[in-house]
Every structure is written in C-alpha cells, then in structure tokens.
Design a protein around this motif. Structure first.
Motif, PDB file in Angstrom:
ATOM      1  N   GLN A 101      45.705  -4.902 -68.699  1.00 56.46           N
ATOM      2  CA  GLN A 101      44.869  -4.791 -69.895  1.00 56.46           C
ATOM      3  C   GLN A 101      44.716  -3.334 -70.318  1.00 56.46           C
ATOM      4  N   PRO A 102      44.640  -3.116 -71.642  1.00 60.09           N
ATOM      5  CA  PRO A 102      44.622  -1.740 -72.135  1.00 60.09           C
ATOM      6  C   PRO A 102      43.479  -0.888 -71.567  1.00 60.09           C
ATOM      7  N   PHE A 103      42.339  -1.508 -71.249  1.00 62.61           N
ATOM      8  CA  PHE A 103      41.232  -0.663 -70.813  1.00 62.61           C
ATOM      9  C   PHE A 103      41.544   0.060 -69.506  1.00 62.61           C
ATOM     10  N   ALA A 162      44.395   1.495 -68.747  1.00 61.01           N
ATOM     11  CA  ALA A 162      45.066   2.739 -69.120  1.00 61.01           C
ATOM     12  C   ALA A 162      44.036   3.764 -69.600  1.00 61.01           C
ATOM     13  N   VAL A 163      43.007   3.262 -70.289  1.00 59.13           N
ATOM     14  CA  VAL A 163      41.970   4.168 -70.782  1.00 59.13           C
ATOM     15  C   VAL A 163      41.212   4.796 -69.611  1.00 59.13           C
ATOM     16  N   VAL A 164      40.930   3.997 -68.598  1.00 63.90           N
ATOM     17  CA  VAL A 164      40.236   4.536 -67.422  1.00 63.90           C
ATOM     18  C   VAL A 164      41.123   5.564 -66.718  1.00 63.90           C
ATOM     19  N   ARG A 165      42.428   5.262 -66.638  1.00 66.46           N
ATOM     20  CA  ARG A 165      43.353   6.233 -66.040  1.00 66.46           C
ATOM     21  C   ARG A 165      43.357   7.532 -66.842  1.00 66.46           C
ATOM     22  N   ASN A 222      36.935  -0.894 -61.350  1.00 70.69           N
ATOM     23  CA  ASN A 222      37.137  -1.519 -62.657  1.00 70.69           C
ATOM     24  C   ASN A 222      37.834  -2.866 -62.561  1.00 70.69           C
TER      25      ASN A 222
END
Lengths: 557, 314
Positions: free
Chosen positions: B206-208, B210-213, B226
C-alpha cells in the motif's frame, strides 16, 4: 496575460548553487530475470527556492527518477549509473542507514494520492509525529506541541481535534495538508511532490498547490514537482523538464518552453493541455429536439438513512434535467456533490426517494421485475472511471466483450465472434486484441475495451462516469475524440460525469453544475463557460490548471 | 460498534449455541446402539433382559425424545448437565475436573501457535534473501499438511527416544507439557502464518508504506509500527475460527500423550457412546467457539478504527 518571470523567493537567498544535482541518472528494473533500462541518463538541477517540474506521461520515467532521488526504488529497481548530490552530500552509494537519515529530514515527500498515503489505523497526530520520532527530534510533549503547530501551519482548523482523528474521517484535501505538514516538518532542503493533486478535486488542487508554494517561499526549499499535467507545471514551475521514454526531451525556463517548444512532443503535450484548458468550448450544432428525450429527470430526490432517529441524508435534492437524442449532457461537481448518487438513481441501482426518472423510454421509478431492470441496463450502459479495475483480469478481451451478449442472449457463438470483431474495430483496436488479457493493454486501450463492452449491446444511452480521469492527457484527448465519433456514427446519447471542467468543455453540449446535491447552474456548455452565473461555477472554471495563464494561441499546435 | 450492534451480535451468539445444542442432541439420539446397552448387556454382568429394561426405565431412556430434549435443555439452563452413563458421576463434575488441564494446554498451545506464526511471518516478509523468504513462506503449507497424530509420534520419537531430552512418562509438569503444546501449536500456527504473510504483503504494497519509508523509517520500524497492526485484523478473524481446531487438536494430543483432559474425556465418551458427556462437551465447545468469535468482533474495531464507523449507504 503575463507569466511571472521570477517567483518570490526563487532567485533570492543563498547562491546560484543547486541544492539538488542529478547527473546522468540510469535506472533499470528487473522482471523475469531480465533487466530493462527505464531511465537513460537524466540530468537536471534545482536551486534553493526554485520549482522544477518533471513532466511526462505514465511510463516516461518521471516517477522512477523521483524515487531514485529519495532512494526508494521498487525492490526490482536498481540505480545503474549517475550521481545525485544533495547540498554537499553525494547520495548514490550511501548505506541504507545513512540514506534513512536523509529521508524525511533533508528530503520531504508529498505523495500522489492522500487517500491511501496515511496509515489507516493511526491517528493524524501519530502519523505526523512519526517523522519527528524517526529522527529523534525531541521529547514527547515537544513533539505533541510541534504536531499541533504543524497542523495549524498547513491550514487545518482545530488542530487538537484533527490530531485525534483517523484518516477516514478527513477529506482528501485535508489529508494532503497533513502529508504536506509531514513533508516539511523537519524543514527539508528539497520537497519532492509526486503528482500531489491528481487525486484531488479541482478547486482543492489549487489550494494545495498554493500551500506548497507558500511553504517553499517561507523555507526557501527547492521543489521537484512531478506531474503529467503541463497546465499545472506551466502555472507553478520556474523550469520545466519534459520526459519521454526515460529520456529528457526538452528542458528550460517555463516561459521559454511554453512559448517556444523546440520538440514536437512538447508541442503535442501543450496542444492537448491547451485544448483541455480552452477558454471557451466551441459551440456544437444544436440537435433537433425529439418527441421523447432519452433522458428526462424531474425533481429527483435521493435520501439515505443515516441511522435510527437521525434525519436522512439528502444526497440528491430536486434535480431535473432533460437530454436530447444524440447529445452529451455533462454533470460536473466536486466529490460529494451528488453526481454519483444521481447516476445510481438513473440506472436503477437505488430507488429514488421521489421524482420522475425516464431513461430510454423506461420509467425507472416504476420498474418492478428483474427483467425490467435488466432491460433498463441494456438500454443505458455504464462506463466507469478506472479501466484497470473494471475489466476482469483473468478473462480475454474477446470473452469480456462477449459476456454482455451472453447475458442478454443477443447472439449465437458465431454472431458473438462477428460482433466482438466489429466493436473492436469501432473503438479502433486491432483485431488481435481479442486474444489478449487486460494486463497486456495500456490504460487507454483498456478504456477502449470498456467502451466497446458498453456499446456492444446497442444501448441508446451511455453513462460515462469520469471515463478519462485516470488517463494521460494525450490519451484523454484520443478517447474523447473516439467518443464523439461513436456518438455521430451511432446516434448515442451521453451522460458524462466529471469533476474536470476542461474535459467537460470539450465534449458536452449541455451541462449541469452540482453542489451539495443541488443543480446550481445548468444550460448550454458554451453559455455556462462564457457567462457563469454563480460564483461556484466561476471558481470551478478558474481552477482548471493552466487556464489562467493559457496563451490565446499556442505555437506549434 | 453501537450498543445495538453488540446486542444483535450477542443474540446471534446465543442462537448458535442453541442450534449446536439441538443439533448435537438430535445426532446423538439418532446414533445406532446406546450406552445403556453397551454397559449392561455385557455378558459378564449376567443381567436378564427384564432387568436391563428396568434399569433403562430408571435412567429415563424410554421417555419420548421430545420430552428428553426439553428435560436436558432445562437441565443445561440451570447448570445441571446430567450424569455419565458409563460411571454414573455428574457430567458437570467430570468436566470441571479435567477442564483446567485442557485450558492450560489450549492457552499455551494457542499462544505458541501465535508466536510461531508471527515469527514465521515476520521473518518471511522481512528477510531480504529471496531463498530464505521462499523457504519460510512455504513452511506453513508443510505444517498444514502434517497430521496431528503423526506429528505427535515424530516429536516423541525425536525428542524423547533419540535425543532423550524429554521423559515420555513421569516428567515434571512443565516437561510433560512441552511436546503436547508443540503438537497442538504447529497445525494451528500454519493457517495463521499463511494469513499473516499474505496480509503483511498486501499492506506492504500500500502507498502509505512508501510514505512512511520516505520519512526515514527503517524497514523494521515500518513492519512493527505500521504494517503489523494493519495486518492483524484478518489474522484475528482466522484466529477465532481456528479455536475450533484447538478442540479437535486437543482430542488427538491428549489421547496420544495420555494426558487427562477434555480431549481424552471426549475420546472415551465416544468409545462408550456416553451421550450425556458428549452432549455437554459439544455445548462447551460451541460456547468457547462463540465467545472467542464474539471477542474477535468486539476487539477488531479497537484495532482498525474504520470498522467502528457505521457505514453510510453509498
């Protein structure tokens, strides 16, 4: 019509030294044990306070380039060659640990779709605090304080309340503000905004871009704006880098690229963007009124229960519209305006609370048997927004197209084969497409299949729900052209749902503007676009990207 | 969940228990042969046909089935589960006597299963080495195909006879629990691990994530802070269903390892067609199952706040 030569903050501050320097970047992906190079030697720089737009269609390598800079290529991706320098730091060859220290602290990322970019089981406050906690920014109370400041800073009301809410309780625009807050929390030198507004409503888009711009000026950060939308790039960027097939086609100051594109490809992109943003859609010939209009809606009301003891939610409120045979009527409005509820009532998915709906000679409110509902769905077909999810991934295109024929028992085996070939041809797909699977087709080709599937049962009315929103701008133009041709050939009546007024201006004869369940303005598209009578319509029109700065004529178009 | 939703969920739970009670009763009565005959027609006792009839009447075996049903139901409602036909003691007492051992075994077995599943799933999804990833991801499929009785015998063979680590008979209370708990845990951990691996992989895409990374988080941070919680809800649902496995597993495990417990009691009751005991065990199993799933339903919204929201018709 002036295009700002310099932006506030752009050329002030430090020096002309770029903060981000990308040199000869080469990226490859491995699939099925084969390496394919997708970015072939891309170079550009960004100075502090500058906005550089990386423009291209899907597959151009623009997102891959952005991912490579932040060191988050997909698992099968590899940086083959080239250099990336951030300030004094060379990023290529850094260990994962060293790179982690850069991410979030020195490079901030604003993602594409705010709706799936926040952890759904964390509160807004927790998600925002995460970037601070990862970089051990401060004590717990200090972080909490900073989170509230940040939320306020990006323009969210009642930060205390927002911090305690979950993503699903916020709108898309609010979520994008939260993500922007997270990206700027540690005051990074570079902000990468990867299609930051393509999932948002057009009026919200403008506010989000304004916010990013304001923060850039305030912090003198460099912004890398990745976008497929040349309109957005034109409005927001100091310099534009146009990418295609993993190479830079053209790069230069925005004003120069727009006024004098050197490459044909850039000119094509510009022409498409300009046509979408055209100030005034050309008037179309007025069709003869028919005795029985294929779509007639009067005083439609659609309410939904919200639970016991609470007033029902009125999604559609006294909506009326009549669409003449062979014309296109557009319903525009932002998410939550009642567009989709109207369509669902029209196609008999919901029984209207009150009002009259007549589609292709059938009184939708009075349909009783399954057979009658099925007949309605044959006469009025639906094409959906996302061609990636509306086709069964395991069926061949021939079977996908034959399925409605089977359902309605419209043709025998041989007849089905003939019809499949005929309709593939109508939507300008090669005959061998029939044997392919959806994943072997591009987005535009899939949408052509979806259109063919709708038309194959020979409907009178086709409802198109955001049919081009998921597509690249050049593909959008092709699909819109195809739709117009098919309408002329087959005498179809279209109901076109969209939040994008640029697209609506190109395809529709008449338009209804919806807001909060009501039609606030309706009439000939040409009239509404040239003389909008409500502020809301004016706001929607002004928000079409590129429109405010679109030159009257575009060279090379 | 709203109060109303909780109430309707409770109602469903009671209905399931009532249906389990009735179903078990009908099936047990329909069994050919009966416990009375097994016990008293034994030639060694030398009872005459008339005497047997008299005993049957005394036990109430000749009452019509619907009367017996109502009688038993009334008894269950006030906590009187009847008497074992085999040895005449109260069923309630029999169960109460062995329940703690089984509960201990079940709790330990389930906890071990969960730990094992989490261990496999985390390592399988966290490891970078594709070879190790595939090996670990394949492990649950192997576990799932292992028959419990066979596993028990292999464990005894290896750990007791070959390595001599654990005494088969006469070990301490802890020592005697190790192998049964493992036997119980392995087949339950397998589906759990499968679901968990799958959910973690889904969430990681899920895209989120990648955002956390992009915030600078490490892969471990992403996984533990997460992904894990997002992946938990589907796993929890399966865990509730797997409690049923636990009861079935206990029967085999206790029998093979010769431990007293509900499983052993079940095995004996089946052998002797001790209908009264079986009836109580079925209802007990249903109650455990229903309560566990009720808890899952009540806990899920605490893990995933989206489930709290009463869905507005879209």
């Amino acid at each position: 019509m002036t295009i700002t030569e310099t932006r506030p903050g752009a050329d002030t501050g430090a020096a002309d030294r770029p903060v981000l320097d990308v040199r000869d970047l080469v990226v490859s992906y491995e699939s099925r044990h084969r390496r394919t190079e997708v970015v072939h030697g891309v170079s550009f720089t960004i100075k502090p306070g500058e906005v550089v737009a990386l423009v291209g269609e899907s597959g151009s390598g623009k997102s891959t380039t952005a991912q490579a800079i932040i060191g988050l290529l997909a698992e099968n991706g590899r940086l083959e060659a080239g250099g990336i320098t951030l300030g004094e730091t060379e990023l290529t060859g850094l260990t994962d640990k060293a790179m982690r220290d850069i991410r979030g602290r020195r490079i901030g990322l604003v993602p594409q779709d705010p709706n799936n970019s926040l952890n759904p089981v964390k509160t807004i406050g927790e998600s925002l605090a995460e970037v601070l906690r990862v970089h051990r920014w401060g004590s717990k109370p200090a972080i909490r304080q900073r989170v509230l400041e940040l939320l306020e800073h990006v323009g969210l009301d009642d930060p205390e309340l927002r911090a305690g809410q979950y993503p699903h309780e916020l709108s898309g625009g609010m979520k994008q503000r939260v993500l922007i807050a997270s990206a700027i929390a540690l005051d990074p030198e570079v902000i990468i905004a990867d299609e930051p507004t393509s999932a948002l409503d057009v009026t919200v888009q403008r506010r989000i871009l304004d916010l990013i711009d304001g923060l850039r000026v305030e912090h003198n950060s460099a912004v890398l704006l990745v976008t497929h939308d040349l309109g957005v790039a034109r409005e927001r960027a100091d310099r534009i880098v146009v990418m295609r097939h993993g190479r830079i086609v053209e790069a230069g100051r925005t004003t120069e690229v727009i006024a004098n594109p050197r490459e044909e490809y850039t000119a094509t992109l510009l022409a498409e963007a300009a046509a979408v943003a055209a100030e005034v859609p050309p008037p179309r010939p007025v069709p003869k009124p028919t005795a029985e209009p294929p779509i007639r809606v009067s005083s439609l009301v659609q309410e939904f229960d919200t639970g016991r003891g609470r007033a029902p939610f009125r999604a559609v409120d006294q909506v009326s519209m009549t669409v003449a045979e062979g014309t296109t009527h557009a319903i525009v409005g932002e998410s939550g305006s009642g567009k989709t509820s109207t369509v669902r009532a029209l196609l008999g998915f919901h029984r209207p609370t009150s009002g009259l709906v007549k589609i292709a000679g059938l009184d939708v409110g009075a349909l009783k048997t399954r057979k009658q509902v099925r007949e309605l769905r044959r006469r009025a077909q639906l094409v959906l927004q996302n061609p990636y999810s509306s086709l069964d991934p395991r069926q061949r295109i021939a079977d996908i197209l034959a399925e409605p024929l089977l359902n309605y028992r419209l043709a025998d085996r041989a007849g089905r084969r003939t019809l499949v070939t005929e309709y593939l041809d109508r939507v300008a797909l090669p005959a061998d497409t029939a044997q392919k699977l959806p994943r072997e087709l591009s987005g535009g080709q899939r949408q052509r299949v979806a259109i063919a599937r709708a038309l194959i049962v020979q409907p009178r009315v086709v409802v198109l729900d955001e049919p081009v929103s998921a597509l690249d701008v050049t593909v959008q133009a092709q699909i819109l052209r195809l739709l117009t041709e098919l309408q002329d050939e087959l005498g179809l009546t279209y109901l076109f749902i969209s939040h994008d007024l640029g697209v609506v201006g190109r395809i529709s004869d008449t338009v209804s503007v919806m807001r909060r369940g009501r039609v606030v303005e309706a009439g000939w598209t040409h009239e509404v676009f040239t003389h909008p009578s409500t502020d809301y319509t004016r706001e929607l029109l002004a928000a079409i990207p590129g429109r405010s700065t679109a030159p009257a004529t575009t060279q090379g178009a | 969940m709203t109060g109303r939703a909780v109430l309707s969920r409770l109602g469903q739970a009671l209905l399931v228990i009532a249906l389990a009670f009735t179903g078990a009763f009908v099936l047990l009565q329909a069994l050919p042969g009966d416990a009375m005959l097994i016990k008293f027609e034994n030639p060694d006792l030398g009872l005459s046909q008339a005497e047997i009839e008299a005993i049957r009447a005394a036990y109430g075996a000749d009452t019509p089935i619907w009367q017996a049903y109502l009688h038993t139901l009334a008894g269950f409602l006030v906590g009187d589960f009847g008497y074992s036909i085999q040895n005449g003691t109260a069923v309630g007492g029999l169960i109460a006597e062995v329940l703690p051992q089984t509960a201990l075994l079940a709790v330990l077995g389930f906890t071990t299963a969960v730990l094992l599943a989490v261990l496999i799933a985390f390592t399988a999804t966290w490891a970078r080495n594709p070879w190790l990833r595939n090996l670990l991801a394949a492990l649950p499929s192997v576990f799932i195909s292992v028959p419990v009785f066979w596993l028990a015998m292999v464990l005894i063979q290896v750990f007791s006879f070959q390595l001599g680590l654990i005494k088969v008979i006469g070990g301490g209370p802890v020592e005697s629990l190790v192998l049964p708990v493992l036997t119980l845990a392995v087949p339950i951990s397998a589906p759990l691990a499968q679901i968990l691996v799958r959910s973690i992989e889904d969430v990681q895409r899920q895209p989120f994530v990648a955002v956390v990374r992009a915030k600078g988080a490490s892969r471990w941070w992403v996984l533990t802070r997460n992904v894990a919680r997002n992946a938990l809800v589907p796993t929890l649902t399966i865990a509730g269903v797997l409690l049923g496995e636990l009861i079935a597993g206990a029967v085999v495990t206790e029998t093979v390892f010769g431990r007293a417990g509900i499983g052993r009691l079940t095995e004996q009751a089946v052998a002797n067609q001790d209908v009264a005991v079986l009836q109580a065990i079925v209802v007990l199993a249903a109650v455990v199952f229903v309560v566990a799933n009720l808890l899952v339903d009540l806990i899920s919204p605490l893990i995933d706040p989206r489930l709290k929201k009463t869905v507005r018709t879209a």
